[in-house]
Design an enzyme around this catalytic site. Structure first.
Site, mmCIF file in Angstrom:
data_model
loop_
_atom_site.group_PDB
_atom_site.id
_atom_site.type_symbol
_atom_site.label_atom_id
_atom_site.label_comp_id
_atom_site.label_asym_id
_atom_site.label_seq_id
_atom_site.Cartn_x
_atom_site.Cartn_y
_atom_site.Cartn_z
ATOM 1 N N CYS A 1 0.827 -1.207 0.000
ATOM 2 C CA CYS A 1 0.000 0.000 0.000
ATOM 3 C C CYS A 1 0.869 1.268 0.000
ATOM 4 C CB CYS A 1 -0.983 -0.049 1.163
ATOM 5 S SG CYS A 1 -2.429 0.959 0.854
ATOM 6 N N HIS B 1 -3.308 -5.044 1.806
ATOM 7 C CA HIS B 1 -2.664 -5.315 3.099
ATOM 8 C C HIS B 1 -2.718 -6.803 3.456
ATOM 9 C CE1 HIS B 1 -2.296 -1.184 4.901
ATOM 10 N NE2 HIS B 1 -3.118 -0.914 3.902
ATOM 11 N N GLU C 1 -1.038 -8.342 5.597
ATOM 12 C CA GLU C 1 -0.779 -8.551 7.032
ATOM 13 C C GLU C 1 -2.052 -8.469 7.871
ATOM 14 O OE1 GLU C 1 -0.403 -5.851 5.405
ATOM 15 O OE2 GLU C 1 -0.825 -4.115 6.673
HETATM 16 N N1 GLN Z 1 -3.628 6.341 0.711
HETATM 17 C C1 GLN Z 1 -2.384 6.113 1.399
HETATM 18 C C2 GLN Z 1 -1.242 6.905 0.731
HETATM 19 O O1 GLN Z 1 -1.469 7.516 -0.268
HETATM 20 C C3 GLN Z 1 -2.025 4.632 1.439
HETATM 21 C C4 GLN Z 1 -3.046 3.901 2.270
HETATM 22 C C5 GLN Z 1 -2.503 2.663 2.926
HETATM 23 O O2 GLN Z 1 -1.309 2.449 3.037
HETATM 24 N N2 GLN Z 1 -3.421 1.866 3.443
HETATM 25 O O3 GLN Z 1 -0.157 6.920 1.227
#
Ligand code: GLN
Length: 201
Positions: free
Chosen positions: A79, A171, A173
């Site tokens: 992410c 994610h 995890e």
């Molecule tokens: N939207 C977040 C970003 O732009 C990432 C979201 C996440 O890691 N769950 O950094």
């Protein structure tokens, strides 16, 4: 056995440590520059990519980590961690390592679908669908020739690999499925073993 450092400045790092330990690899929190020397691989957690980038710079960890990554140290970004790895971030000049030859769009799934869970096909880790949790998730909109797409949703890549770099928009995890952590641990073992089969890389 390789030691995996989990960046622990912000975001969902504790869950990654727990998952890596369940896989049976050594893992430690990376909170400051002096922690970097001993690690063989890096995990970049989800969270807020701008905040993590800022903290990395403040803690003087950005350059030493980039140097290790450019040297081929295995890395897995989830992410926000994926965003930090990409070469191009749409409409943003925020700090990034940029070792993944890809363009990423932050919050790519829109406000209506801030968070969702879907069963994702990732043939690389086995037949069964992966329970993928997306939270304000990015998506990869373009990839360079060296990047392999491992999974996608509506034509946008959400799991990719380029050499020793693995990245997922979701994610892993936050679920009980540890196949992606095991896959990354295998990448780390292969990188640590001279002459190991790199056919997958
Ligand atoms: N939207 C977040 C970003 O732009 C990432 C979201 C996440 O890691 N769950 O950094």
């Amino acid at each position: 056995m390789p030691l995996i450092g989990v960046l622990a400045l912000q975001g969902a790092f504790r869950e990654h440590l727990a998952a890596l330990r369940r896989v049976g690899v050594r893992a430690m929190e990376i909170r400051r520059k002096t922690h970097i020397d001993g690690i063989d691989a890096l995990m970049l957690p989800g969270g807020e990519s701008t905040a993590i980038g800022k903290l990395l710079t403040e803690e003087d960890m950005f350059s030493p980590l980039l140097e290790r990554l450019r040297g081929g140290m295995p890395v897995y970004g989830t992410c926000a961690g994926l965003i930090l790895l990409c070469k191009t971030i749409e409409h943003s000049g925020q700090p990034r390592f940029g070792i993944l030859d890809a363009t990423v769009r932050r919050n790519a799934f829109g406000r209506q679908t801030d968070s969702f869970e879907t069963r994702l096909s990732i043939p690389e880790i086995g037949k069964g669908a992966f329970p993928a949790v997306f939270i304000r998730a990015p998506a990869i909109t373009e990839t360079g020739p060296g990047v392999r797409v491992l999974a996608e949703i509506d034509g946008r890549a959400v799991a990719v690999r380029q050499g020793n770099a693995l990245a997922t928009a979701f994610h892993p995890e936050l679920t009980k499925d540890i196949r992606l952590h095991r896959y990354f641990a295998d990448m780390c073992r292969a990188a640590a073993t001279p002459g190991a089969d790199r056919a997958n890389a």
